[in-house]
Design a protein around this motif. Structure first.
Motif, PDB file in Angstrom:
ATOM      1  N   ALA A 373       0.835  -1.206   0.000  1.00 28.52           N
ATOM      2  CA  ALA A 373       0.000   0.000   0.000  1.00 28.52           C
ATOM      3  C   ALA A 373       0.869   1.255   0.000  1.00 28.52           C
ATOM      4  O   ALA A 373       0.595   2.224  -0.733  1.00 28.52           O
ATOM      5  N   VAL A 374       1.950   1.226   0.781  1.00 28.82           N
ATOM      6  CA  VAL A 374       2.859   2.378   0.829  1.00 28.82           C
ATOM      7  C   VAL A 374       3.468   2.632  -0.551  1.00 28.82           C
ATOM      8  O   VAL A 374       3.569   3.770  -1.013  1.00 28.82           O
ATOM      9  N   LEU A 375       3.840   1.544  -1.226  1.00 27.60           N
ATOM     10  CA  LEU A 375       4.430   1.654  -2.566  1.00 27.60           C
ATOM     11  C   LEU A 375       3.447   2.308  -3.543  1.00 27.60           C
ATOM     12  O   LEU A 375       3.804   3.215  -4.305  1.00 27.60           O
ATOM     13  N   VAL A 376       2.199   1.843  -3.509  1.00 28.27           N
ATOM     14  CA  VAL A 376       1.177   2.384  -4.411  1.00 28.27           C
ATOM     15  C   VAL A 376       1.014   3.885  -4.150  1.00 28.27           C
ATOM     16  O   VAL A 376       1.009   4.701  -5.082  1.00 28.27           O
ATOM     17  N   GLU A 377       0.944   4.259  -2.877  1.00 24.53           N
ATOM     18  CA  GLU A 377       0.739   5.671  -2.540  1.00 24.53           C
ATOM     19  C   GLU A 377       1.967   6.513  -2.930  1.00 24.53           C
ATOM     20  O   GLU A 377       1.836   7.632  -3.434  1.00 24.53           O
ATOM     21  N   LYS A 378       3.153   5.952  -2.725  1.00 23.13           N
ATOM     22  CA  LYS A 378       4.384   6.675  -3.068  1.00 23.13           C
ATOM     23  C   LYS A 378       4.436   6.941  -4.579  1.00 23.13           C
ATOM     24  O   LYS A 378       4.773   8.043  -5.023  1.00 23.13           O
ATOM     25  N   GLU A 379       4.077   5.928  -5.370  1.00 25.81           N
ATOM     26  CA  GLU A 379       4.178   6.110  -6.825  1.00 25.81           C
ATOM     27  C   GLU A 379       3.101   7.071  -7.335  1.00 25.81           C
ATOM     28  O   GLU A 379       3.336   7.831  -8.278  1.00 25.81           O
ATOM     29  N   ILE A 380       1.937   7.043  -6.687  1.00 26.11           N
ATOM     30  CA  ILE A 380       0.897   8.013  -7.064  1.00 26.11           C
ATOM     31  C   ILE A 380       1.412   9.438  -6.796  1.00 26.11           C
ATOM     32  O   ILE A 380       1.264  10.339  -7.631  1.00 26.11           O
ATOM     33  N   ALA A 381       2.065   9.617  -5.649  1.00 24.26           N
ATOM     34  CA  ALA A 381       2.603  10.947  -5.320  1.00 24.26           C
ATOM     35  C   ALA A 381       3.702  11.355  -6.312  1.00 24.26           C
ATOM     36  O   ALA A 381       3.768  12.509  -6.745  1.00 24.26           O
ATOM     37  N   LEU A 382       4.552  10.399  -6.705  1.00 20.79           N
ATOM     38  CA  LEU A 382       5.599  10.730  -7.682  1.00 20.79           C
ATOM     39  C   LEU A 382       4.995  11.135  -9.034  1.00 20.79           C
ATOM     40  O   LEU A 382       5.532  12.004  -9.727  1.00 20.79           O
ATOM     41  N   GLY A 383       3.885  10.489  -9.381  1.00 22.62           N
ATOM     42  CA  GLY A 383       3.198  10.861 -10.625  1.00 22.62           C
ATOM     43  C   GLY A 383       2.762  12.326 -10.568  1.00 22.62           C
ATOM     44  O   GLY A 383       2.926  13.079 -11.540  1.00 22.62           O
ATOM     45  N   GLN A 384       2.219  12.734  -9.410  1.00 17.65           N
ATOM     46  CA  GLN A 384       1.808  14.150  -9.259  1.00 17.65           C
ATOM     47  C   GLN A 384       3.021  15.072  -9.374  1.00 17.65           C
ATOM     48  O   GLN A 384       2.959  16.135 -10.008  1.00 17.65           O
ATOM     49  N   THR A 385       4.131  14.648  -8.764  1.00 15.77           N
ATOM     50  CA  THR A 385       5.346  15.466  -8.820  1.00 15.77           C
ATOM     51  C   THR A 385       5.816  15.622 -10.268  1.00 15.77           C
ATOM     52  O   THR A 385       6.174  16.718 -10.708  1.00 15.77           O
ATOM     53  N   LEU A 386       5.792  14.510 -11.009  1.00 20.34           N
ATOM     54  CA  LEU A 386       6.238  14.586 -12.408  1.00 20.34           C
ATOM     55  C   LEU A 386       5.338  15.535 -13.205  1.00 20.34           C
ATOM     56  O   LEU A 386       5.825  16.339 -14.016  1.00 20.34           O
ATOM     57  N   ARG A 387       4.039  15.455 -12.932  1.00 24.36           N
ATOM     58  CA  ARG A 387       3.105  16.358 -13.613  1.00 24.36           C
ATOM     59  C   ARG A 387       3.491  17.820 -13.338  1.00 24.36           C
ATOM     60  O   ARG A 387       3.543  18.641 -14.256  1.00 24.36           O
ATOM     61  N   SER A 388       3.771  18.133 -12.067  1.00 31.56           N
ATOM     62  CA  SER A 388       4.130  19.534 -11.736  1.00 31.56           C
ATOM     63  C   SER A 388       5.443  19.926 -12.391  1.00 31.56           C
ATOM     64  O   SER A 388       5.560  21.022 -12.949  1.00 31.56           O
ATOM     65  N   GLY A 394       6.890  24.030 -18.890  1.00 25.09           N
ATOM     66  CA  GLY A 394       6.215  24.461 -20.110  1.00 25.09           C
ATOM     67  C   GLY A 394       5.634  23.334 -20.951  1.00 25.09           C
ATOM     68  O   GLY A 394       5.166  23.578 -22.061  1.00 25.09           O
ATOM     69  N   TRP A 395       5.653  22.103 -20.467  1.00 23.92           N
ATOM     70  CA  TRP A 395       4.994  21.032 -21.220  1.00 23.92           C
ATOM     71  C   TRP A 395       3.497  21.076 -20.940  1.00 23.92           C
ATOM     72  O   TRP A 395       3.067  21.472 -19.859  1.00 23.92           O
ATOM     73  N   ARG A 396       2.702  20.655 -21.911  1.00 24.30           N
ATOM     74  CA  ARG A 396       1.245  20.660 -21.757  1.00 24.30           C
ATOM     75  C   ARG A 396       0.819  19.259 -21.306  1.00 24.30           C
ATOM     76  O   ARG A 396       1.078  18.283 -22.010  1.00 24.30           O
ATOM     77  N   ILE A 397       0.169  19.148 -20.149  1.00 26.14           N
ATOM     78  CA  ILE A 397      -0.285  17.844 -19.648  1.00 26.14           C
ATOM     79  C   ILE A 397      -1.628  17.535 -20.320  1.00 26.14           C
ATOM     80  O   ILE A 397      -2.541  18.374 -20.298  1.00 26.14           O
ATOM     81  N   VAL A 405       0.759   7.942 -14.405  1.00 31.67           N
ATOM     82  CA  VAL A 405       1.189   7.964 -15.798  1.00 31.67           C
ATOM     83  C   VAL A 405       0.851   9.349 -16.345  1.00 31.67           C
ATOM     84  O   VAL A 405      -0.272   9.831 -16.170  1.00 31.67           O
ATOM     85  N   VAL A 406       1.848   9.975 -16.949  1.00 32.80           N
ATOM     86  CA  VAL A 406       1.683  11.360 -17.392  1.00 32.80           C
ATOM     87  C   VAL A 406       1.810  11.416 -18.917  1.00 32.80           C
ATOM     88  O   VAL A 406       2.811  10.976 -19.478  1.00 32.80           O
ATOM     89  N   CYS A 407       0.779  11.933 -19.562  1.00 30.95           N
ATOM     90  CA  CYS A 407       0.825  12.160 -20.999  1.00 30.95           C
ATOM     91  C   CYS A 407       0.994  13.660 -21.199  1.00 30.95           C
ATOM     92  O   CYS A 407       0.274  14.454 -20.584  1.00 30.95           O
ATOM     93  N   PHE A 408       1.928  14.028 -22.058  1.00 25.47           N
ATOM     94  CA  PHE A 408       2.244  15.454 -22.188  1.00 25.47           C
ATOM     95  C   PHE A 408       2.726  15.744 -23.592  1.00 25.47           C
ATOM     96  O   PHE A 408       3.120  14.843 -24.330  1.00 25.47           O
ATOM     97  N   ALA A 409       2.660  17.008 -23.942  1.00 23.97           N
ATOM     98  CA  ALA A 409       3.002  17.377 -25.307  1.00 23.97           C
ATOM     99  C   ALA A 409       3.742  18.706 -25.304  1.00 23.97           C
ATOM    100  O   ALA A 409       3.641  19.491 -24.360  1.00 23.97           O
ATOM    101  N   ASP A 410       4.471  18.909 -26.396  1.00 27.52           N
ATOM    102  CA  ASP A 410       5.131  20.177 -26.624  1.00 27.52           C
ATOM    103  C   ASP A 410       4.044  21.172 -27.036  1.00 27.52           C
ATOM    104  O   ASP A 410       3.360  20.956 -28.036  1.00 27.52           O
ATOM    105  N   ARG A 449       4.585   9.908 -23.279  1.00 23.91           N
ATOM    106  CA  ARG A 449       4.000   9.188 -22.148  1.00 23.91           C
ATOM    107  C   ARG A 449       5.114   8.731 -21.218  1.00 23.91           C
ATOM    108  O   ARG A 449       6.057   8.070 -21.666  1.00 23.91           O
ATOM    109  N   ALA A 450       4.995   9.108 -19.957  1.00 24.91           N
ATOM    110  CA  ALA A 450       5.978   8.663 -18.961  1.00 24.91           C
ATOM    111  C   ALA A 450       5.225   8.093 -17.775  1.00 24.91           C
ATOM    112  O   ALA A 450       4.338   8.730 -17.221  1.00 24.91           O
ATOM    113  N   CYS A 451       5.586   6.886 -17.406  1.00 24.09           N
ATOM    114  CA  CYS A 451       4.870   6.202 -16.333  1.00 24.09           C
ATOM    115  C   CYS A 451       5.874   5.803 -15.256  1.00 24.09           C
ATOM    116  O   CYS A 451       6.961   5.307 -15.567  1.00 24.09           O
ATOM    117  N   ILE A 452       5.513   6.030 -14.001  1.00 20.21           N
ATOM    118  CA  ILE A 452       6.383   5.585 -12.905  1.00 20.21           C
ATOM    119  C   ILE A 452       6.216   4.064 -12.811  1.00 20.21           C
ATOM    120  O   ILE A 452       5.137   3.585 -12.470  1.00 20.21           O
TER     121      ILE A 452
END
Ligand SMILES: *Cc1c(COP(=O)(O)O)cnc(C)c1O
Length: 477
Positions: A373-388, A394-397, A405-410, A449-452
């Motif tokens: 459970a800790v692992l799942v929560e940690k990776e969810i938080a890292l996903g938010q960090t990557l988004r920020s 300047g990337w568009r989410i 998992v973060v999808c983003f574009a120039d 696409r970048a996924c933790i």
């Protein structure tokens, strides 16, 4: 007398085991400092293979050295902390240990009586996972599969048997109307494959449009089912995805369950990756409605990081697998007759089967469910960090999900320009500094696409990824 070429001598075995330990430890020590992905060169690989003298056989050290070099130099390293890929994990140490033990003891998971321990460990795991999805313990059944694709195939077959118990005898009987199944364009393509190999054909697959947030449009689902019924089709299955492969989208599961109920359709949830959210009390609400599924696909070789080949099909209909896969045969062992047990081969597409569950069992046995459970929560938080981090640079989410998992574009590229997204992803991969991919979402948006996926990835790796991205963007601009 042993066979010195197959069992090897005890001395040769001891040397081999210590070499293997050094190879694995050396790999894990050094993987992060090397390239994530290799340059691709099939000709060299083919020439190297053709040059081996396999008529007479090689020495152990030469054979193992060949494998070590190939595995080190010629694959994408999912154990690398900057592999932001397609859910392929860095394998847990206990998973590696389990696969080694399984290979050595070679339990056969066809008849229960051949491997009672293996069969009961898998039964235990299916029930533990099913309970976390919210199923009643007394109703849970399921089976391990090679992966999510086989679990999804199992779902299509069980849904067909559920819809019409003559399916096994007669196959797809178009005289009584053609079956139709419903999913979104974001659903995994293994479901279309399952439709074709179960005899339905691609024509049975109805693509339900998605809303702006890429989730199944319920109004469109209801309309499609109604018009198919009016035209004489037999809607039998609707699939909701809990964490789509491209963008981590979670379909409105509860609402789909309501439609499935009202229409008498089987409701399958493909939670191959995102189902892990159900293992954390904090994250479980993300997949609310999964408890209403008739069956669920879950892959332990994704978020739970066990080595490849650990899919699961879990259902709350304890009779459906035997109804779908039960067989009459003369030769299988009958030692367990009279015991309250299930022969795995009467429950699955596979017959002879590897003890897949041990790598999940030993991983959890040492980590503990709490740590998962800790692992799942940690990776969810890292996903938010990557988004920020990406949006600050300047990337568009472009995807809305709480899964990592973060999808983003120039922002300067045309939204539908796949080639632009591809060339950025390829430039990052070729740099060897990180591995990411490109994709196109159901709304036509092309993106990176970048996924933790690695349990050791931390914030410094996210910054390194962002730097690699910025440098290729400026170079290709
Ligand atoms: C990975 C994945 C699959 C396919 O699973 P395999 O283990 O690769 O066979 C199916 N559905 C979803 C949502 C997935 O992420």
């Amino acid at each position: 007398m042993g066979d010195d070429r197959l069992r090897l001598t005890e001395e040769a075995r001891n040397a081999l085991w210590s070499d293997l330990i050094e190879i694995v430890e050396g790999h894990w020590r050094s993987v992060d400092s090397g390239r994530v992905a290799p340059p691709l060169d099939p000709d060299t690989l083919r020439n190297d293979l053709a040059a081996l003298d396999l008529l007479n056989g090689l020495g152990v050290a030469d054979a193992v050295g060949f494998a070590r070099r190939g595995l080190t130099d010629q694959q994408v390293h999912t154990a690398h902390r900057r592999y932001f890929g397609l859910f392929n994990p860095s394998p847990t140490t206990m998973g590696v240990a389990a696969d080694t033990l399984v290979a050595a003891f070679n339990p056969q998971l066809a008849a229960w009586s051949h491997s009672p321990f293996a069969a009961e460990v898998e039964r235990y795991l299916v029930r533990e996972i099913g309970v976390r999805f919210g199923f009643e313990i007394a109703e849970i059944d399921g089976v391990f599969a090679s992966g999510g694709a086989e679990a999804n195939h199992t779902a299509v077959l069980t849904a067909l048997v559920n819809a019409d118990d003559r399916y096994r005898q007669r196959g797809v009987d178009t005289a009584s109307g053609a079956f139709t199944m419903y999913l979104t364009p974001e659903a995994h393509d293994s479901l279309r494959k399952a439709a074709s190999i179960s005899g339905l054909g691609f024509r049975a697959v109805r693509e339900v449009p998605v809303t702006k947030s890429l989730r199944m449009d319920l109004e469109a689902l209801r309309n499609l089912v109604a018009s198919d019924r009016a035209a004489g089709f037999r809607p039998f299955l609707v699939v909701g995805t809990a964490g789509t492969t491209s963008a981590g989208i979670i379909d409105p599961l509860t609402e789909i369950a309501d439609v499935a109920n009202a229409e008498g359709m089987w409701f399958h949830v493909d939670a191959a990756w995102g189902g892990a959210a159900a293992l954390s009390d904090a994250a479980r609400p993300l997949v609310a409605g999964i408890e209403r599924a008739d069956s669920v696909t879950f892959d332990a070789h994704k978020w739970l990081s066990v080595p490849m080949g650990a899919g699961m099909y879990v259902t709350r209909h304890p009779e459906i697998l035997t109804a779908t896969f039960g067989t009459e045969d003369a030769y299988m062992p009958r030692d367990a007759a009279g015991l309250d047990v299930v022969d795995p081969f009467r429950h699955s597409i596979q017959w002879s089967r590897r003890f897949t569950g041990l790598k999940l069992f030993l991983t959890i046995a040492v980590a503990g469910w709490h740590h998962i459970a800790v692992l799942v929560e940690k990776e969810i938080a890292l996903g938010q960090t990557l988004r920020s981090i990406l949006s600050e640079r300047g990337w568009r989410i472009v995807n809305q999900t709480q899964l990592p998992v973060v999808c983003f574009a120039d922002p300067d590229a045309e939204p539908s320009d796949r080639a632009a997204a591809d060339s950025l992803a390829q430039a990052v991969v070729k740099s060897g500094k990180a591995w990411i991919s490109s994709t196109v979402l159901a709304n036509g948006d092309a993106c990176l696409r970048a996924c933790i996926t690695n349990f050791e990835t931390d914030e410094s790796d996210l910054v390194a990824l962002a730097e690699a991205l910025d440098s290729v963007r400026h170079r290709t601009a």
